[in-house]
Design a protein around this motif. Sequence first.
Motif, PDB file in Angstrom:
ATOM      1  N   VAL A 161      -4.101  -1.135  -7.918  1.00 32.34           N
ATOM      2  CA  VAL A 161      -3.015  -2.017  -7.492  1.00 32.34           C
ATOM      3  C   VAL A 161      -3.651  -3.303  -6.982  1.00 32.34           C
ATOM      4  O   VAL A 161      -4.254  -3.311  -5.902  1.00 32.34           O
ATOM      5  N   HIS A 162      -3.545  -4.375  -7.769  1.00 28.75           N
ATOM      6  CA  HIS A 162      -4.243  -5.615  -7.436  1.00 28.75           C
ATOM      7  C   HIS A 162      -3.249  -6.720  -7.133  1.00 28.75           C
ATOM      8  O   HIS A 162      -2.336  -6.986  -7.912  1.00 28.75           O
ATOM      9  N   TYR A 163      -3.427  -7.367  -5.986  1.00 22.86           N
ATOM     10  CA  TYR A 163      -2.594  -8.500  -5.601  1.00 22.86           C
ATOM     11  C   TYR A 163      -3.476  -9.679  -5.209  1.00 22.86           C
ATOM     12  O   TYR A 163      -4.565  -9.513  -4.679  1.00 22.86           O
ATOM     13  N   ALA A 171       3.812  -5.595   1.182  1.00 18.79           N
ATOM     14  CA  ALA A 171       4.843  -4.702   0.638  1.00 18.79           C
ATOM     15  C   ALA A 171       4.213  -3.572  -0.154  1.00 18.79           C
ATOM     16  O   ALA A 171       4.667  -2.414  -0.106  1.00 18.79           O
ATOM     17  N   GLY A 172       3.141  -3.879  -0.885  1.00 14.45           N
ATOM     18  CA  GLY A 172       2.506  -2.883  -1.736  1.00 14.45           C
ATOM     19  C   GLY A 172       1.929  -1.715  -0.968  1.00 14.45           C
ATOM     20  O   GLY A 172       1.995  -0.561  -1.420  1.00 14.45           O
ATOM     21  N   ILE A 197      -3.088  -6.304   7.080  1.00 14.50           N
ATOM     22  CA  ILE A 197      -2.966  -5.380   5.952  1.00 14.50           C
ATOM     23  C   ILE A 197      -3.894  -4.185   6.143  1.00 14.50           C
ATOM     24  O   ILE A 197      -3.513  -3.038   5.896  1.00 14.50           O
ATOM     25  N   GLY A 198      -5.125  -4.444   6.589  1.00 14.80           N
ATOM     26  CA  GLY A 198      -6.068  -3.362   6.839  1.00 14.80           C
ATOM     27  C   GLY A 198      -5.560  -2.400   7.901  1.00 14.80           C
ATOM     28  O   GLY A 198      -5.682  -1.172   7.762  1.00 14.80           O
ATOM     29  N   ARG A 199      -4.978  -2.934   8.954  1.00  9.78           N
ATOM     30  CA  ARG A 199      -4.435  -2.082  10.019  1.00  9.78           C
ATOM     31  C   ARG A 199      -3.286  -1.220   9.494  1.00  9.78           C
ATOM     32  O   ARG A 199      -3.232  -0.015   9.758  1.00  9.78           O
ATOM     33  N   ARG A 200      -2.379  -1.814   8.734  1.00 10.40           N
ATOM     34  CA  ARG A 200      -1.236  -1.071   8.199  1.00 10.40           C
ATOM     35  C   ARG A 200      -1.696   0.017   7.228  1.00 10.40           C
ATOM     36  O   ARG A 200      -1.142   1.114   7.194  1.00 10.40           O
TER      37      ARG A 200
END
Length: 282
Positions: A161-163, A171-172, A197-200
């Motif tokens: 999964v690349h963003y 969201a991903g 993002i890393g924390r989530r």
Amino acid sequence: MSPLLKIRAERDQMSAIERRIADFLLDNAHLLRDYSSQQLANALGISQSSVVKFSQKLGFKGYPDLKYSIGEAVARGNGGDEGGVVAAAAEDPRTAQAEQLWQLKAQAEAETRLINPTDRIDAIASALQQAGKVYIIGLGEDGIPARAFATRLSMLGIVTVHYVDAILMQAGVSSAAPGDVLLVFSEHGRQPELCQIGRRFRERSGKVVTVTRHTPNPLRAYADASLLVSAHDGRRHIEPLLYQSALQHLLDLIYVLLCDGNEGRRRQFDLNLELMHDLLDS
């Protein structure tokens, strides 16, 4: 292992005084035989004990042992000796320029190997091999190696999964599951959105792997494992080239481990390659 190589690799983790000593040794390796520990301390405006402690921290009994080891490395030509470059310059300046750049890249790659232990590389390759999904993101220039590595993983049949957009990745990661891996490319590791993002991702029991320079940075605080790149040069237009070269070599090593460690992955790569060729030929 060359002491100068070790100094370069560990420089980013040194104190301010230790970095001053390190920079002097790196810049004056050929002249070091003329300096006693006291003379070196006087030249830098520090105490003699700081020089001794610096030597011992690198694993030497004292400054004389460090000085001797550096002299040996210079004599062997693996301590930054530019004799070959000088000789080449007499024949062709462009050849000398190319040779010097190659040496700098080789040095950065060697330093990068030194600060990424084998067990860490193996653990990261294993996590990617076993992941249900691998999420990959890199912003700006970091997006270039991120995209290339995502493509390689996809060719091996790894669900990727690349963003290139932090908002989309936010969201991903909501679909992340335990065992998934997030690979975050960030040279300096300072983007707050990537830290978030890393924390989530970790909150969802995923494993976070960061790819940054070998420097303390906020992003590494959220990493379960870190790939570190060491690339130093005083010229601002050269340093990014060394970083990219060392990073690519590191990623190539992990890719080879993924291929060699799973015959099914190699077969999937061959199949995908054939499909791509069929599309190009049609």
